[in-house]
Design a protein around this motif. Sequence first.
Motif, PDB file in Angstrom:
ATOM      1  N   LEU A 189       0.871  -1.006  -0.269  1.00  0.00           N
ATOM      2  CA  LEU A 189       0.136   0.005  -0.205  1.00  0.00           C
ATOM      3  C   LEU A 189       0.582   1.551   0.217  1.00  0.00           C
ATOM      4  CD1 LEU A 189      -3.277  -1.065   2.436  1.00  0.00           C
ATOM      5  CD2 LEU A 189      -2.732  -1.618   0.220  1.00  0.00           C
ATOM      6  N   THR A 190       0.491   1.802  -0.796  1.00  0.00           N
ATOM      7  CA  THR A 190       0.913   3.818  -0.971  1.00  0.00           C
ATOM      8  C   THR A 190       0.669   4.533   0.059  1.00  0.00           C
ATOM      9  OG1 THR A 190      -0.018   3.778  -2.549  1.00  0.00           O
ATOM     10  CG2 THR A 190       2.245   3.271  -2.822  1.00  0.00           C
ATOM     11  N   SER A 191       0.364   5.698  -0.039  1.00  0.00           N
ATOM     12  CA  SER A 191       0.397   6.689   0.683  1.00  0.00           C
ATOM     13  C   SER A 191      -1.722   6.891   0.494  1.00  0.00           C
ATOM     14  CB  SER A 191       0.739   8.079   0.870  1.00  0.00           C
ATOM     15  OG  SER A 191       2.288   8.087   0.869  1.00  0.00           O
ATOM     16  N   TYR A 192      -1.692   7.359  -1.012  1.00  0.00           N
ATOM     17  CA  TYR A 192      -2.367   6.602  -1.235  1.00  0.00           C
ATOM     18  C   TYR A 192      -3.026   5.857  -2.083  1.00  0.00           C
ATOM     19  CZ  TYR A 192      -4.185  11.455  -0.562  1.00  0.00           C
ATOM     20  OH  TYR A 192      -4.850  13.103  -0.893  1.00  0.00           O
ATOM     21  N   SER A 193      -4.192   4.858  -1.218  1.00  0.00           N
ATOM     22  CA  SER A 193      -4.512   2.964  -2.207  1.00  0.00           C
ATOM     23  C   SER A 193      -6.030   3.644  -2.146  1.00  0.00           C
ATOM     24  CB  SER A 193      -4.063   2.483  -1.053  1.00  0.00           C
ATOM     25  OG  SER A 193      -2.589   2.404  -0.401  1.00  0.00           O
ATOM     26  N   TYR A 194      -6.424   2.856  -3.425  1.00  0.00           N
ATOM     27  CA  TYR A 194      -7.407   2.361  -3.812  1.00  0.00           C
ATOM     28  C   TYR A 194      -8.269   0.596  -3.400  1.00  0.00           C
ATOM     29  CZ  TYR A 194     -10.817   1.705  -7.230  1.00  0.00           C
ATOM     30  OH  TYR A 194     -12.126   1.147  -8.647  1.00  0.00           O
ATOM     31  N   PHE A 195      -9.435   1.329  -2.716  1.00  0.00           N
ATOM     32  CA  PHE A 195      -9.908  -0.230  -2.193  1.00  0.00           C
ATOM     33  C   PHE A 195     -10.929  -0.865  -3.303  1.00  0.00           C
ATOM     34  CE2 PHE A 195      -8.074   2.172   1.685  1.00  0.00           C
ATOM     35  CZ  PHE A 195      -7.211   0.519   1.629  1.00  0.00           C
ATOM     36  N   LEU A 196     -10.717  -0.802  -3.614  1.00  0.00           N
ATOM     37  CA  LEU A 196     -12.364  -1.832  -4.198  1.00  0.00           C
ATOM     38  C   LEU A 196     -13.571  -3.326  -3.794  1.00  0.00           C
ATOM     39  CD1 LEU A 196     -14.828  -2.154  -7.277  1.00  0.00           C
ATOM     40  CD2 LEU A 196     -12.777  -3.594  -7.776  1.00  0.00           C
ATOM     41  N   VAL A 197     -14.052  -2.950  -3.347  1.00  0.00           N
ATOM     42  CA  VAL A 197     -15.431  -4.175  -3.417  1.00  0.00           C
ATOM     43  C   VAL A 197     -16.709  -4.769  -3.741  1.00  0.00           C
ATOM     44  CG1 VAL A 197     -17.251  -4.718  -1.212  1.00  0.00           C
ATOM     45  CG2 VAL A 197     -15.194  -2.871  -1.031  1.00  0.00           C
ATOM     46  N   ASN A 198     -16.566  -5.425  -4.597  1.00  0.00           N
ATOM     47  CA  ASN A 198     -17.765  -5.663  -5.735  1.00  0.00           C
ATOM     48  C   ASN A 198     -17.823  -7.863  -5.019  1.00  0.00           C
ATOM     49  OD1 ASN A 198     -16.087  -8.039  -6.581  1.00  0.00           O
ATOM     50  ND2 ASN A 198     -14.781  -7.215  -8.088  1.00  0.00           N
ATOM     51  N   GLY A 199     -19.741  -7.566  -5.864  1.00  0.00           N
ATOM     52  CA  GLY A 199     -20.045  -8.420  -4.965  1.00  0.00           C
ATOM     53  C   GLY A 199     -20.881  -9.490  -6.601  1.00  0.00           C
ATOM     54  N   THR A 200     -20.816 -10.913  -5.752  1.00  0.00           N
ATOM     55  CA  THR A 200     -21.843 -11.543  -6.726  1.00  0.00           C
ATOM     56  C   THR A 200     -23.174 -12.477  -6.502  1.00  0.00           C
ATOM     57  OG1 THR A 200     -20.528 -13.759  -5.678  1.00  0.00           O
ATOM     58  CG2 THR A 200     -19.548 -12.060  -8.067  1.00  0.00           C
ATOM     59  N   SER A 201     -23.909 -12.553  -7.005  1.00  0.00           N
ATOM     60  CA  SER A 201     -24.710 -13.110  -7.100  1.00  0.00           C
ATOM     61  C   SER A 201     -25.448 -13.615  -8.211  1.00  0.00           C
ATOM     62  CB  SER A 201     -26.100 -11.861  -6.181  1.00  0.00           C
ATOM     63  OG  SER A 201     -27.233 -12.453  -5.808  1.00  0.00           O
ATOM     64  N   GLN A 202     -26.265 -14.762  -7.466  1.00  0.00           N
ATOM     65  CA  GLN A 202     -26.983 -15.555  -8.883  1.00  0.00           C
ATOM     66  C   GLN A 202     -28.694 -14.698  -9.285  1.00  0.00           C
ATOM     67  OE1 GLN A 202     -25.919 -18.051 -10.328  1.00  0.00           O
ATOM     68  NE2 GLN A 202     -23.981 -18.107  -8.756  1.00  0.00           N
ATOM     69  N   GLU A 203     -29.070 -13.951  -8.307  1.00  0.00           N
ATOM     70  CA  GLU A 203     -30.094 -13.576  -8.479  1.00  0.00           C
ATOM     71  C   GLU A 203     -29.664 -12.461  -9.408  1.00  0.00           C
ATOM     72  OE1 GLU A 203     -33.752 -10.926  -6.059  1.00  0.00           O
ATOM     73  OE2 GLU A 203     -32.138 -12.765  -5.221  1.00  0.00           O
ATOM     74  N   THR A 204     -29.248 -11.233  -8.937  1.00  0.00           N
ATOM     75  CA  THR A 204     -29.488 -10.333  -9.727  1.00  0.00           C
ATOM     76  C   THR A 204     -27.167  -9.544 -10.122  1.00  0.00           C
ATOM     77  OG1 THR A 204     -29.735  -7.964 -10.035  1.00  0.00           O
ATOM     78  CG2 THR A 204     -29.986  -8.564  -7.903  1.00  0.00           C
ATOM     79  N   GLY A 205     -27.359  -8.403 -10.606  1.00  0.00           N
ATOM     80  CA  GLY A 205     -26.147  -7.997 -10.771  1.00  0.00           C
ATOM     81  C   GLY A 205     -25.640  -7.043  -9.592  1.00  0.00           C
ATOM     82  N   ILE A 206     -24.388  -7.317  -8.910  1.00  0.00           N
ATOM     83  CA  ILE A 206     -23.787  -6.250  -7.402  1.00  0.00           C
ATOM     84  C   ILE A 206     -23.491  -4.997  -8.678  1.00  0.00           C
ATOM     85  CG2 ILE A 206     -23.194  -6.255  -5.075  1.00  0.00           C
ATOM     86  CD1 ILE A 206     -25.969  -8.264  -5.932  1.00  0.00           C
ATOM     87  N   GLN A 207     -23.529  -4.242  -7.306  1.00  0.00           N
ATOM     88  CA  GLN A 207     -23.049  -3.031  -8.130  1.00  0.00           C
ATOM     89  C   GLN A 207     -21.695  -3.088  -7.373  1.00  0.00           C
ATOM     90  OE1 GLN A 207     -25.642   0.361  -6.997  1.00  0.00           O
ATOM     91  NE2 GLN A 207     -25.859   0.955  -8.992  1.00  0.00           N
ATOM     92  N   PHE A 208     -20.736  -2.192  -7.122  1.00  0.00           N
ATOM     93  CA  PHE A 208     -19.714  -2.086  -6.678  1.00  0.00           C
ATOM     94  C   PHE A 208     -19.227  -0.857  -6.191  1.00  0.00           C
ATOM     95  CE2 PHE A 208     -18.648   0.113 -10.582  1.00  0.00           C
ATOM     96  CZ  PHE A 208     -17.471   1.199  -9.845  1.00  0.00           C
ATOM     97  N   PHE A 209     -18.228  -0.627  -4.976  1.00  0.00           N
ATOM     98  CA  PHE A 209     -18.450  -0.041  -4.105  1.00  0.00           C
ATOM     99  C   PHE A 209     -16.359   0.383  -4.133  1.00  0.00           C
ATOM    100  CE2 PHE A 209     -16.452   2.935  -0.180  1.00  0.00           C
ATOM    101  CZ  PHE A 209     -17.315   3.030  -0.401  1.00  0.00           C
ATOM    102  N   ASP A 210     -16.416   1.720  -4.282  1.00  0.00           N
ATOM    103  CA  ASP A 210     -14.994   2.010  -4.028  1.00  0.00           C
ATOM    104  C   ASP A 210     -14.237   2.971  -3.832  1.00  0.00           C
ATOM    105  OD1 ASP A 210     -16.104   3.494  -6.564  1.00  0.00           O
ATOM    106  OD2 ASP A 210     -14.122   2.927  -8.025  1.00  0.00           O
TER     107      ASP A 210
END
Length: 418
Positions: free
Chosen positions: A198-219
Motif C-alpha cells: 500500500l502507498t500513501s493513497y491506496s485504492y479499495f474496491l468492494v464488488n459483489g456477486t449474486s445468482q439473482e441479480t447484478g451487484i454494484q461495486f463500491f470503491d
Amino acid sequence: MGIAELVRRPGSPASLLAVAVLLTMVLDSAWLLPQEQQDLPTVKPNSSLNVKFDPKTTRLTWDCKENTTYGECVLIHKEKGLIKKKVKDSECHCTFPDCSLHGGVTLAVQINVNQRRLSERLVYSNPGREGTAARNFSCVIYDADFMNCSWARGRAAPDDVQYFLYTRSKKRIERECPHYLKDSGTHVGCHLRDLSGLTSYSYFLVNGTSQETGIQFFDSLLLLKEIERYNAPDNITVHCNESHCLVRWEQPRTRQPRSNREFQYQLDVQRWHDTNSNRGQLIVVFGDSGNRYNFPKPGSKAKHTVKIRTADARKAHWGAWSQPVEFGSEEPESSLVHIYILVVLGTLVCGLTLSCLFKRFIRTHRLFPPVPQIKDKLNDNHPVDHEILWEKFTHETGKDDKEEVLIVEKVSEAPAKL
C-alpha cells in the motif's frame, strides 16, 4: 452583412443561421471548460472513435487515426471535477489517476486528424441493481502493521450476495483480501496483516456477486495517514521536585516515519485509584514541544497517575491510552473509607479481647471457688463503733428498762386430795 447584424434581426432565417454558427464556435472553443460551465460536445455519428474505458486500470482507449496532430482526454468526476490528460501524437490512449468510480463518470476524447477535429464522449455508470453495493465502508490501521476494513450489506442486496475486497497499489498491482470477516456467511470485513504493497493513497474496491441479480461495486481512495490510529507513546517517565513535575515520553511507532510536529498528545493526570476523574480537563500537548510537559506538583500528598494518548496533529482521531504511570507520595493519602474500616476493625478487636478475658475469669472462678467464712450479722450490716454502742446500751438499760421479779415459794407438803 456581418454575423452581428444578422443576430440583431430576430425571426429571419439568416438570423437563426447566424445564431447557430455562433453557438457552434462557442462550443467548439470551450468544450473543455469545467462541467459547471458547459457540457461536453455532442458525439458526432461519423466520428467512430470507438472509445472504451477500463475501470481497473482507469485507462481510456480509442481507435487510432492516421495523421493525428493533437489529442486530449477529459474525465469529469462528481467530486473532483474536471481531470485533463494530454495525448501524444502517436498514442491512442490515456490513463487517469485513481479515483472513485462507483458514482459514475463522464469521459471524452478529442483529436485533430488532417485539420479536422474528432471528439467522442462516453458515460460510464455503475452496473448492477441500484442499492446492492456495499455501504458504510471504512478502514483503520493500528499497531503500525495491521489494518481492518468493514462494510455492510446493501439495502437492496439479495440474500445470496457475496462481497470481495481488493486493494490496488500505485503500480496497479491488485490483491484480494486474505482474511475475511463474515456475518451469516457474507463477507462484511477484512483483516490485513501485510501493508507493504500500500502507498500513501491506496485504492479499495468492494464488488459483489449474486445468482439473482447484478451487484454494484463500491470503491474508495483512502489516504492511509488519515486512517491510522497511533499507539500510545513509549517510555513515559515522571520526575518531581518540591514544586513541579516533568513528564517525558517518546514518539510512538508508526507505519511510516513522521516528525514530532505531526503529532499531538493528551495527558490525563488524576489521583491514584480515583474513579471520579474529570475527563473534561485533559491536557493537550503538541509534538513540537519536545515530547515533554512540566506542570505544578499536585497539592495533595496522595499518589497520582498520568496516562497519555496520541493523534495526528491535524485530526483528533485519538488512539488508545497508555498504561498509568504512578508518581508522588509512596503511600496514598488515607480516605474516610479507610478511617471507617480502621475504626470497625479496632472495635471488633477490642470486643473479642474483652470477651476472651471475661470467659477466662468465669472459668477461673468455677475452678477455685471462694472459702466460706462466718457471717458477722452485726458487722455485716453496719460498721459499729464498740465504744459508742456500749455507752448507749448501759445508759438506756439503767433508765428505761424495768426488771421483772419472779417470786418462788417453797412448798413442803403436797396438798390434800379432794
